[in-house]
Enzyme design. Sequence first.
Site, PDB file in Angstrom:
ATOM      1  CB  CYS A  94     -11.533  28.941  12.127  1.00  0.00           C
ATOM      2  SG  CYS A  94     -11.083  30.290  13.243  1.00  0.00           S
ATOM      3  CG  HIS A 124     -16.709  31.639  16.622  1.00  0.00           C
ATOM      4  ND1 HIS A 124     -15.402  32.057  16.625  1.00  0.00           N
ATOM      5  CD2 HIS A 124     -17.403  32.543  17.367  1.00  0.00           C
ATOM      6  CE1 HIS A 124     -15.300  33.164  17.351  1.00  0.00           C
ATOM      7  NE2 HIS A 124     -16.501  33.486  17.806  1.00  0.00           N
TER       8      HIS A 124
END
Length: 686
Positions: free
Chosen positions: A528, A486
């Site tokens: 991301c 993440h």
Amino acid sequence: MDLSVKYRLQVYVFGEGSSGELGLGPVKSTEVKSPRVNPHLAGVVGVGTGGMHAIALAADNKTLLTWGNHNGVYGFTFDRQTGKIVREQREPMQIPGLKNITQISVGGNFALALDADGQVFSWGCGEQNELGHRVLERRRAAALLPTRVGLPKRTKIASIHAAANHSFAIERVPSLEGMQMKMVAGGLHHSIGLTQSGDCLVWGRLDGFQSGLDLSSQQPQKLPPLDDDPASKDILVDSRGKPRILVNATALPIPRCVYVAAGSDHNIAVTEEGRAYSWGFNATYQCGQGPNGEDEIQTPRLMDGRAIRDQKIVWAGAGGQVKSPSHHTMHGFVGALMLISALVAVLASPTAAATTHTSNWAVLVSTSRFWFNYRHLANTLSLYRTVKRLGIPDSQILLMLPDDMACNPRNAFPGTVYSNSNRALDLYGENVEVDYRGYEVTVENFIRLLTDRWGDAAADAGVHVPSSKRLLTDEGSNILIYMTGHGGSEFLKFQDSEEISSWDLADAFAQMHEKRRYNELLFMIDTCQANTMYRHFYSPGLLATGSSEEDESSYSHHADNDVGVAVIDRWTYYVLDFLETQVTGPTSEKTLGDLFDSYDFEKVHSNAGVRWDLFPGGEHAGRNRRVVDFFGNVQSVEVQQNNTRDLLELRHDLEVLRRLADEYYAAAAAAEEGNGTDQSSAPYGH
């Protein structure tokens, strides 16, 4: 280079000159092993050197000469008459458009000039904003010519200084106010200054001992809140509480200095007695402390080598290592270049032999804990299986898994990990070697792994770091680094407890390059805003690719209803699809261009990116690299024919040797019988 002092110089050059760095003109040999007078620079009165280029002031005190290239990426200069870019300049040429210049400073791949009116001019590469103005792609050629830096009105600059990738134009610095500065020099992420009274001042990054301070006696401060004044703190720390930045200029306990020089991560100070002190990063002996010096010289140490012990040093220069994009050679200032009396030697560098691709290594990292992040571990294990299939052995794969999904009590299929809902292939299996697991997967361990700097960690733990946990690469190694987890803009989370930033990675890769720990490196990341993680990379020999642009998410591909969570991410899924269907073996001729061209927004649902500019030869060379140059293993096999004639000759030679041995022993036995010696009574019998 301060042009206020004028001496007519005889300039000696030596080292690697394949891109015109030595200014000798179109000579046959580009490798000068011993100092040679450069006839084109006869009588110049000043010289300044950068990574792969140099500048000199001619004897008329008006004309500036330059030669070399700006790292070979965008060219060296622009010829307005022909409208063409000059890629390299092999003999000194006049710099157009500059008059009444009082100071020149040369950086890694750019240069600054200061005129008598206090105006600053810059030209060169400009990739790191070091030119002080924005370089538009459509006007990039104009950046190769001197352009005035747009400083505030009525600003009159007193001094300029170019570092590796940043610049100073000094008018007034609050922390230096009242110190009567004599000079300032800049390294990669730190600076060093000298006052009129001879004090040596340092500030900037200090986690590589660039500052020369004894950190054991310092009291680090926590990072200040946004409304606090950072200047009120002396030392800022990172997220792990380790000293990172020295905020204010701090004096070092060195006898009165007359000159200072800053390299990429090391420094040299010359005292009025003519002695030189050095400190900082020393992995390639750039501190000049001899072959037994440590990798880091923590505090200023006298340079006491035999060659300079009885000499009076009056000047020193320090630099870094630059890799030629076309010839894979090392040049620039590797250590320090010193002037003794009035002799000037420039562009000195031991030339390293051309490196070749001799081994392959892979560092595969999942940074996420917890069951709902199952897909990140599956991403990593999928790449692990692929690189093993293509030939990289486990001994050259470093696998970092922060959680054990196979043994998680929620796993409906204990002891297994799958990346596809059809569960056709168990990624865990019986042949998985996990090198870092659980709480061993930290930012600190990851950076230590890359840089191979284990001293503090080993001392704290009281153990020796085994070779299975080390990246034992060299200058011939191609390295694949894959990360998933993440993240956000310019950061990637490690286990929801800490983060690694784009700058952290950039600096780690710079240390790897400085220590010659790779030949070429491919960085891949699935998270991301992944493409922001390679935004600040600056070391040569790197290719980088990511799953998503800034402000874009990286999506999972599909879930397994029985497992209960997503089992793989979209970008990694399609990368693996290409590798499994197109790259069928270690001899595959598929290229990285083929792989990157397979990225499809309709499939990935984000804009995957690629960065080519740091790779030798740029996009063209990068696209033509074979996929197996990073995902496979070097196949160095020498095939020899079975020559029966050679075997017969070898047998004949052995027969002759045996016959000679028999004759020798027979003669020795006969001699002993003739002498009648009783061997049993001899004091030193056989």
